[in-house]
Design an enzyme around this catalytic site. Structure first.
Site, mmCIF file in Angstrom:
data_model
loop_
_atom_site.group_PDB
_atom_site.id
_atom_site.type_symbol
_atom_site.label_atom_id
_atom_site.label_comp_id
_atom_site.label_asym_id
_atom_site.label_seq_id
_atom_site.Cartn_x
_atom_site.Cartn_y
_atom_site.Cartn_z
ATOM 1 N N THR A 146 0.813 -1.229 0.000
ATOM 2 C CA THR A 146 0.000 0.000 0.000
ATOM 3 C C THR A 146 0.846 1.279 0.000
ATOM 4 O O THR A 146 1.866 1.359 0.676
ATOM 5 C CB THR A 146 -0.941 -0.007 1.228
ATOM 6 N N GLU A 147 0.381 2.250 -0.772
ATOM 7 C CA GLU A 147 1.027 3.572 -0.851
ATOM 8 C C GLU A 147 -0.044 4.653 -0.669
ATOM 9 O O GLU A 147 -1.239 4.351 -0.789
ATOM 10 C CB GLU A 147 1.688 3.746 -2.230
ATOM 11 N N PRO A 148 0.368 5.899 -0.453
ATOM 12 C CA PRO A 148 -0.634 6.955 -0.251
ATOM 13 C C PRO A 148 -1.668 7.023 -1.381
ATOM 14 O O PRO A 148 -2.831 7.288 -1.150
ATOM 15 C CB PRO A 148 0.211 8.226 -0.185
ATOM 16 N N GLU A 154 -6.343 -6.552 3.063
ATOM 17 C CA GLU A 154 -6.398 -7.649 2.085
ATOM 18 C C GLU A 154 -7.598 -7.516 1.153
ATOM 19 O O GLU A 154 -8.114 -8.510 0.655
ATOM 20 C CB GLU A 154 -6.435 -9.011 2.786
ATOM 21 N N GLY A 155 -8.061 -6.282 0.967
ATOM 22 C CA GLY A 155 -9.195 -6.007 0.079
ATOM 23 C C GLY A 155 -10.427 -5.648 0.896
ATOM 24 O O GLY A 155 -10.904 -6.449 1.699
ATOM 25 N N GLN A 197 -16.093 -3.586 -0.155
ATOM 26 C CA GLN A 197 -16.568 -3.110 -1.476
ATOM 27 C C GLN A 197 -15.772 -3.768 -2.605
ATOM 28 O O GLN A 197 -16.339 -4.157 -3.624
ATOM 29 C CB GLN A 197 -16.419 -1.583 -1.578
ATOM 30 N N GLY A 249 -26.127 -5.165 27.167
ATOM 31 C CA GLY A 249 -26.549 -4.004 27.950
ATOM 32 C C GLY A 249 -25.380 -3.052 28.151
ATOM 33 O O GLY A 249 -24.362 -3.153 27.459
HETATM 34 C C1 LIG Z 1 -4.403 -1.774 10.347
HETATM 35 C C2 LIG Z 1 -4.034 -1.899 8.894
HETATM 36 C C3 LIG Z 1 -3.035 -2.781 8.519
HETATM 37 C C4 LIG Z 1 -2.642 -2.874 7.184
HETATM 38 N N1 LIG Z 1 -1.597 -3.712 6.844
HETATM 39 C C5 LIG Z 1 -1.097 -3.668 5.572
HETATM 40 C C6 LIG Z 1 0.097 -4.387 5.226
HETATM 41 O O1 LIG Z 1 0.687 -5.112 6.049
HETATM 42 N N2 LIG Z 1 0.597 -4.242 3.966
HETATM 43 C C7 LIG Z 1 -0.016 -3.458 3.032
HETATM 44 O O2 LIG Z 1 0.486 -3.372 1.920
HETATM 45 N N3 LIG Z 1 -1.177 -2.797 3.319
HETATM 46 C C8 LIG Z 1 -1.719 -2.868 4.559
HETATM 47 N N4 LIG Z 1 -2.860 -2.156 4.884
HETATM 48 C C9 LIG Z 1 -3.508 -1.362 3.857
HETATM 49 C C10 LIG Z 1 -4.827 -1.955 3.398
HETATM 50 O O3 LIG Z 1 -4.617 -3.113 2.633
HETATM 51 C C11 LIG Z 1 -5.560 -0.853 2.643
HETATM 52 O O4 LIG Z 1 -5.980 0.084 3.621
HETATM 53 C C12 LIG Z 1 -6.730 -1.360 1.849
HETATM 54 O O5 LIG Z 1 -6.264 -2.076 0.740
HETATM 55 C C13 LIG Z 1 -7.638 -0.232 1.337
HETATM 56 O O6 LIG Z 1 -6.888 0.722 0.667
HETATM 57 P P1 LIG Z 1 -7.008 2.271 1.065
HETATM 58 O O7 LIG Z 1 -6.897 2.358 2.545
HETATM 59 O O8 LIG Z 1 -6.026 3.042 0.256
HETATM 60 O O9 LIG Z 1 -8.472 2.682 0.702
HETATM 61 P P2 LIG Z 1 -9.001 3.247 -0.686
HETATM 62 O O10 LIG Z 1 -8.570 2.358 -1.784
HETATM 63 O O11 LIG Z 1 -8.639 4.685 -0.764
HETATM 64 O O12 LIG Z 1 -10.550 3.093 -0.476
HETATM 65 C C14 LIG Z 1 -11.355 3.996 0.286
HETATM 66 C C15 LIG Z 1 -12.805 3.522 0.199
HETATM 67 O O13 LIG Z 1 -13.244 3.498 -1.179
HETATM 68 C C16 LIG Z 1 -13.693 2.213 -1.548
HETATM 69 N N5 LIG Z 1 -13.290 1.910 -2.911
HETATM 70 C C17 LIG Z 1 -12.069 2.057 -3.484
HETATM 71 N N6 LIG Z 1 -12.070 1.658 -4.765
HETATM 72 C C18 LIG Z 1 -13.334 1.217 -5.040
HETATM 73 C C19 LIG Z 1 -13.976 0.661 -6.199
HETATM 74 N N7 LIG Z 1 -13.317 0.465 -7.341
HETATM 75 N N8 LIG Z 1 -15.278 0.308 -6.098
HETATM 76 C C20 LIG Z 1 -15.957 0.498 -4.930
HETATM 77 N N9 LIG Z 1 -15.415 1.025 -3.797
HETATM 78 C C21 LIG Z 1 -14.115 1.380 -3.849
HETATM 79 C C22 LIG Z 1 -13.007 1.268 -0.574
HETATM 80 O O14 LIG Z 1 -13.722 0.072 -0.394
HETATM 81 C C23 LIG Z 1 -12.993 2.100 0.714
HETATM 82 O O15 LIG Z 1 -14.229 1.991 1.353
HETATM 83 C C24 LIG Z 1 -3.299 -2.096 6.201
HETATM 84 C C25 LIG Z 1 -4.343 -1.241 6.576
HETATM 85 C C26 LIG Z 1 -4.710 -1.126 7.898
HETATM 86 C C27 LIG Z 1 -5.828 -0.174 8.269
#
Ligand SMILES: Cc1cc2nc3c(=O)[nH]c(=O)nc-3n(C[C@H](O)[C@H](O)[C@H](O)COP(=O)(O)OP(=O)(O)OC[C@H]3O[C@@H](n4cnc5c(N)ncnc54)[C@H](O)[C@@H]3O)c2cc1C
Length: 390
Positions: free
Chosen positions: A126-128, A370-371, A374, A346
């Site tokens: 994951t990236e920003p 892990e996805g 949605q 409660g």
């Molecule tokens: C506690 C924690 C541990 C983690 N550990 C890891 C790790 O070890 N390694 C790693 O690589 N990552 C890790 N992650 C990252 C995690 O996999 C991502 O947060 C996740 O994949 C969602 O990406 P995002 O946060 O950028 O959300 P976004 O992709 O920005 O999504 C934001 C919202 O939009 C929805 N959305 C996005 N695209 C679509 C679409 N096409 N259709 C419908 N809805 C959509 C999403 O479901 C979500 O509700 C971790 C995250 C957390 C919170």
């Protein structure tokens, strides 16, 4: 007729890990929820430990039936359910069991497996600007002589502080799209590889989650995981395959936490003198009883979906649809069950006297990493309709 009876070896593993969850994890569950970022030393006892192996028993049995069926993934989801009944955050911080370890086991060369045996490996995809859409990642790896030079930022990495190395995903050829994305083994302490900060989180606070910055980070050429060849039709296949294997386990996390909440709630309701009578005529069932029975049925549905995806993985069948289905169901239902249990308990359900409020916070992650839920629904639609949906 489908036989859902577990092999003897898996039953023993399940019982053993339930005892570990009850005697080791549950007693320190609240302690490390409060002491976020403090390493749970109590877990050192589990470093490198194996549950009693079922392999020989299973092999004997299956050989007798002249039918070989692997049970690795089924064993994994059963183990995860039991340990998460103890504590999900602590499961995620058992030494040496990072997602990166699974990637090395699946894709590493013999030398890499030997070199990193016993080391704790995290996974950084994951990236920003690249979460759900992992293909959008922009971290780069460029070959310079005998070294790869990595640049980029990786966020929300589980076990960021405690791991010893990280499997970092980066592109070696942006023009190749997803086919250019490869993974690299980056050891802690490598110049240019910095843990920027750790997150303060809603749940799974026993697990450390952090951000890494890679700035001209040089690693040996042989630290690429898998081939450096860019094969267009195979692009990103590694991640897809990894997710199909790991999503049932994430679903099992939700199952373990939801079961903990449901069992605890039942115990408390029974302590107050109310008995659950499964023979009772439906017309005489109170609304709370009905809610409870519905949750029990949903828990069982979660388990069946998870076991199906796991068994398909073990028999080498493609299970992308089933893995997405079990994760979508478990993340959502786990969240709903823990919340409803809080209602039924409660006011104490909302207090820190019980772990119920913590289970609500912890289980939410299973619908995110892990996805997301949605994305799982989108994947299910893609698989069923056979069309590309973004
Ligand atoms: C506690 C924690 C541990 C983690 N550990 C890891 C790790 O070890 N390694 C790693 O690589 N990552 C890790 N992650 C990252 C995690 O996999 C991502 O947060 C996740 O994949 C969602 O990406 P995002 O946060 O950028 O959300 P976004 O992709 O920005 O999504 C934001 C919202 O939009 C929805 N959305 C996005 N695209 C679509 C679409 N096409 N259709 C419908 N809805 C959509 C999403 O479901 C979500 O509700 C971790 C995250 C957390 C919170």
């Amino acid at each position: 007729m489908i036989n859902l009876e577990l092999p003897e070896g898996l039953k023993q593993t399940k019982e053993f890990l339930h005892n570990v969850a009850r005697d080791l994890l549950r007693p320190i569950s609240r302690k490390y929820d409060v002491a976020e970022h403090v390493y749970p030393q109590e877990l050192e006892i589990m470093r490198g430990a194996q549950a009693p192996s079922s392999k020989k028993d299973d092999k004997d049995k299956t050989d007798k039936k002249e039918k070989k069926q692997r049970t690795d993934t089924l064993g994994q989801v059963i183990s995860v359910e039991e340990l998460c009944w103890g504590d999900l955050g602590l499961l995620l911080t058992i030494p040496g069991r990072g997602l990166g370890n699974a990637a090395i086991a699946a894709n590493g060369t013999d030398e890499q497996k030997k070199k990193y045996a016993g080391k704790w490996a995290a996974m950084a995809i994951t990236e920003p600007e690249a979460g759900s859409d992992s293909f959008a990642l922009v971290a780069t790896a460029e070959l310079d002589g005998d070294e790869w030079v990595l640049n980029g930022e990786k966020i929300f990495v589980t076990c960021a502080d405690r791991c010893e190395l990280v499997v970092v995903w980066a592109t070696i050829d942006k023009s190749a799209g997803r086919a250019g994305i490869k993974s690299f083994l980056v050891e802690k302490g490598t110049p240019g590889f910095k843990l920027e900060h750790l997150e303060h989180k809603l749940g799974i606070r026993a697990s450390d989650t952090g951000t890494f910055v890679l700035k001209d980070c040089r690693i040996p050429k042989e630290n690429i995981l898998g081939s450096a060849e860019v094969i267009k039709k195979e692009g990103f296949r590694g991640v897809g395959k990894t997710f199909d294997a790991t999503r049932p386990a994430v679903a099992a996390m939700a199952l373990g936490v939801a079961r903990a909440a449901l069992e605890f709630t039942k115990e408390k309701i029974e302590e107050s003198g109310i008995t659950f009578d499964y023979e009772k005529n439906g017309n005489n069932v109170s609304s709370n009883e009905k809610e409870f029975y519905m949750m029990e049925a949903n828990l069982e549905a979660m388990r069946l979906l998870i076991w199906r995806a796991a068994c398909m993985q073990d028999s080498g069948e493609r299970n992308s649809l089933e893995a997405a289905m079990c994760k979508a169901k478990a993340g959502r239902t786990g969240t709903l069950i823990t919340q409803k249990c809080c209602d039924l308990l409660g006011p104490l359900g909302f207090s820190q006297d019980y772990l119920a409020e913590k289970w609500i916070r912890d289980v939410k992650i299973t619908d995110i990493f892990e996805g997301t839920g949605q994305i799982m629904h989108r994947n299910i639609a893609r698989e069923i309709l056979g069309v590309k949906i973004m």
